[in-house]
Design a protein around this motif. Sequence first.
Motif, PDB file in Angstrom:
ATOM      1  N   LEU A   1     -31.340  -3.070  86.952  1.00  0.00           N
ATOM      2  CA  LEU A   1     -32.287  -2.714  86.687  1.00  0.00           C
ATOM      3  C   LEU A   1     -32.942  -1.845  86.029  1.00  0.00           C
ATOM      4  CD1 LEU A   1     -33.415  -7.146  86.465  1.00  0.00           C
ATOM      5  CD2 LEU A   1     -31.748  -5.608  84.576  1.00  0.00           C
TER       6      LEU A   1
ATOM      7  N   SER B   1     -33.544 -10.101  83.010  1.00  0.00           N
ATOM      8  CA  SER B   1     -32.872  -8.762  82.236  1.00  0.00           C
ATOM      9  C   SER B   1     -34.450  -8.379  81.032  1.00  0.00           C
ATOM     10  CB  SER B   1     -32.169  -7.807  82.244  1.00  0.00           C
ATOM     11  OG  SER B   1     -31.360  -7.001  81.281  1.00  0.00           O
ATOM     12  N   SER B   2     -34.470  -9.642  80.764  1.00  0.00           N
ATOM     13  CA  SER B   2     -35.895  -9.349  79.205  1.00  0.00           C
ATOM     14  C   SER B   2     -37.227  -8.992  79.692  1.00  0.00           C
ATOM     15  CB  SER B   2     -35.542 -11.054  78.387  1.00  0.00           C
ATOM     16  OG  SER B   2     -34.100 -10.807  77.896  1.00  0.00           O
TER      17      SER B   2
ATOM     18  N   PHE C   1     -27.176  -7.474  79.463  1.00  0.00           N
ATOM     19  CA  PHE C   1     -26.695  -8.949  80.428  1.00  0.00           C
ATOM     20  C   PHE C   1     -26.712 -10.422  79.439  1.00  0.00           C
ATOM     21  CE2 PHE C   1     -28.236  -6.290  83.914  1.00  0.00           C
ATOM     22  CZ  PHE C   1     -27.648  -6.407  84.875  1.00  0.00           C
TER      23      PHE C   1
ATOM     24  N   THR D   1     -37.205  -5.679  81.863  1.00  0.00           N
ATOM     25  CA  THR D   1     -37.179  -4.366  80.947  1.00  0.00           C
ATOM     26  C   THR D   1     -37.435  -4.707  79.739  1.00  0.00           C
ATOM     27  OG1 THR D   1     -34.417  -5.164  80.517  1.00  0.00           O
ATOM     28  CG2 THR D   1     -35.711  -4.406  82.771  1.00  0.00           C
TER      29      THR D   1
ATOM     30  N   VAL E   1     -38.699  -8.419  88.899  1.00  0.00           N
ATOM     31  CA  VAL E   1     -37.615  -9.415  89.298  1.00  0.00           C
ATOM     32  C   VAL E   1     -37.522 -10.832  90.285  1.00  0.00           C
ATOM     33  CG1 VAL E   1     -35.345  -8.954  90.212  1.00  0.00           C
ATOM     34  CG2 VAL E   1     -36.406  -6.936  89.175  1.00  0.00           C
TER      35      VAL E   1
ATOM     36  N   THR F   1     -31.603  -7.334  77.114  1.00  0.00           N
ATOM     37  CA  THR F   1     -30.850  -7.602  77.856  1.00  0.00           C
ATOM     38  C   THR F   1     -29.605  -6.201  78.018  1.00  0.00           C
ATOM     39  OG1 THR F   1     -29.378  -8.373  76.012  1.00  0.00           O
ATOM     40  CG2 THR F   1     -30.374  -9.785  77.353  1.00  0.00           C
ATOM     41  N   ARG F   2     -30.338  -5.483  77.443  1.00  0.00           N
ATOM     42  CA  ARG F   2     -29.401  -4.159  77.357  1.00  0.00           C
ATOM     43  C   ARG F   2     -30.123  -3.025  78.324  1.00  0.00           C
ATOM     44  NH1 ARG F   2     -25.362  -4.827  73.488  1.00  0.00           N
ATOM     45  NH2 ARG F   2     -25.305  -2.965  72.917  1.00  0.00           N
ATOM     46  N   VAL F   3     -29.487  -2.634  79.533  1.00  0.00           N
ATOM     47  CA  VAL F   3     -30.426  -1.969  80.267  1.00  0.00           C
ATOM     48  C   VAL F   3     -29.664  -0.250  80.454  1.00  0.00           C
ATOM     49  CG1 VAL F   3     -31.206  -4.064  81.633  1.00  0.00           C
ATOM     50  CG2 VAL F   3     -29.189  -2.611  82.597  1.00  0.00           C
TER      51      VAL F   3
ATOM     52  N   TRP G   1     -27.384   2.195  82.578  1.00  0.00           N
ATOM     53  CA  TRP G   1     -27.307   2.810  83.632  1.00  0.00           C
ATOM     54  C   TRP G   1     -26.288   3.958  83.865  1.00  0.00           C
ATOM     55  CZ3 TRP G   1     -27.563   0.913  88.933  1.00  0.00           C
ATOM     56  CH2 TRP G   1     -26.901   1.324  89.477  1.00  0.00           C
TER      57      TRP G   1
ATOM     58  N   LEU H   1     -29.683 -14.000  84.543  1.00  0.00           N
ATOM     59  CA  LEU H   1     -29.483 -12.631  84.048  1.00  0.00           C
ATOM     60  C   LEU H   1     -30.313 -12.167  82.944  1.00  0.00           C
ATOM     61  CD1 LEU H   1     -26.428 -11.466  86.546  1.00  0.00           C
ATOM     62  CD2 LEU H   1     -29.187 -11.553  87.824  1.00  0.00           C
TER      63      LEU H   1
END
Length: 507
Positions: A489, A306-307, A324, A310, A194, A313-315, A317, A302
């Motif tokens: 993330l 994130s990309s 994101f 991970t 990160v 952009t979708r992580v 949670w 972000l």
Amino acid sequence: MSGSESGPSASAPAIESRRLREIIAERRAKAESLLADGVDPYPPRTARTHEISAARQAFEAHETRSPDTDGPEVTLAGRITALRNMGRIAFIDIEDDSAQIQVLASKRALADGWSLLDAFDLGDFVEASGVLIRSRRGEISVQAERVAMLTKSLRPPPEKYHGLQDIETRYRQRYLDLMSNHEAKEVLRARSEVISAMRRFMDGRGFLEVETPVLQTEAGGAAARPFLTHLNALDEPRQLRIALELHLKRLIVGGFDRVYEIGRLFRNEGIGNRWNPEFTMMESYEAYTDYHGVAEMVEQSLAYISSEVTGSTRVPWLEGEIDFAPPFRRVTMVDAVKEHVGVDFRDYPTVEAMEGLLRDNGVGIPPNAGWGKLFDELVSERVEPHLRQPTFLLDYPVAISPLAKRTEYDDTLVERFELFVAGWELANAYTELNDPVDQRRRFEEQLRLKSEGDEEAEQMDEDFLIALEHGMPPTGGLGLGMDRLAMLLTNSQSIRDVILFPQMRKL
């Protein structure tokens, strides 16, 4: 053999069981026996030729070319994670930071070196040389022709199959956590990724990375209690920084257009799932932009980070996910309070009125709190928990934003946003106040609040005011919490999971 023992070291470092003391004594005796036989249990170097992952890749490439022949000769090194001695053959699993591999050791192949296995225990670091083969079960293995001790471990590792379960020990003895919990190691590796991705993004936008003082005469730039220390060389008090802001803005005054710092901050406040007294922030300042330009940069950063970390952009949670992908939702503070509290907070301009609003909404009233602190409590309790997906909360009251420029449509509000994700504050940004006369008035108001008992009020920084009097161009500033971003993330629910060595009460 005693290499099968594990576990007693993990749970309570201050209280060692009788069995643990016995294991330590047995392992120490093995180290002394090696020394008596002329074998150094802690040699200064290894002849390793490959990381384990590279050796595995080399064998797979060899198999493609020559499937009916043994693989390349290698010398590998790592920590023993499993050990099964069958009398004339032994199976030893070793692991380095890249991967794990099995070592097949036979009494015939090792000859005189076979006796060294009697000194091996779980947790030892060893070296194995030989050719790479496929075992009968199809596992890539080293057919050992030589083994050597690299480091004799005097304490056993945590129990292998269940990992280290005790939360207190995991945080207090992080090395045991990393040794036994693969998931914890990957989370902490992701945290480093990160930070690296943030640097790549900021460097790519033309920002200059800088370093500013940790020890400061007046720790300013945020509403927080500082840690106090003393500089012996000058016989003067110092404070550990609570923000990076005021020194970075000095650099904008000096002529840099884009600067950022990823640095450790220190706030002498609470400890909890989202708070650690020392934490990492990225702060940036860009001349000739405002908080709208900063918001666009935050969205892009972000999505990029994130990309990179991970792959999306979708992580995940909790039981859902966070997206994101830009654009993020934008809502003014006035509208957010109307939506979730049902009032216009500007109709409650006094401390007494705001206290009444908090009581009406079941929000506790902190002692010695001014209007700004009371309002912040209301928003924290009644608005922020509803902001699950990335949301910019815009245009804050001037009373809680002493470093931001007023809005053009209402001089009781400032051009400030905070970014909320999963109900947490992740970032804070301003169109920076560059009017030195207004800035001095606001600092004086903060001093008044401090004199009335508000320990978190801003401090006066005279040198910063002098810098501002030399002129600072229109500027957009940002602070973003790197620890909380790492939490989001990696789907981590405690900040202690993403900080290598979190603060703990002394035993």
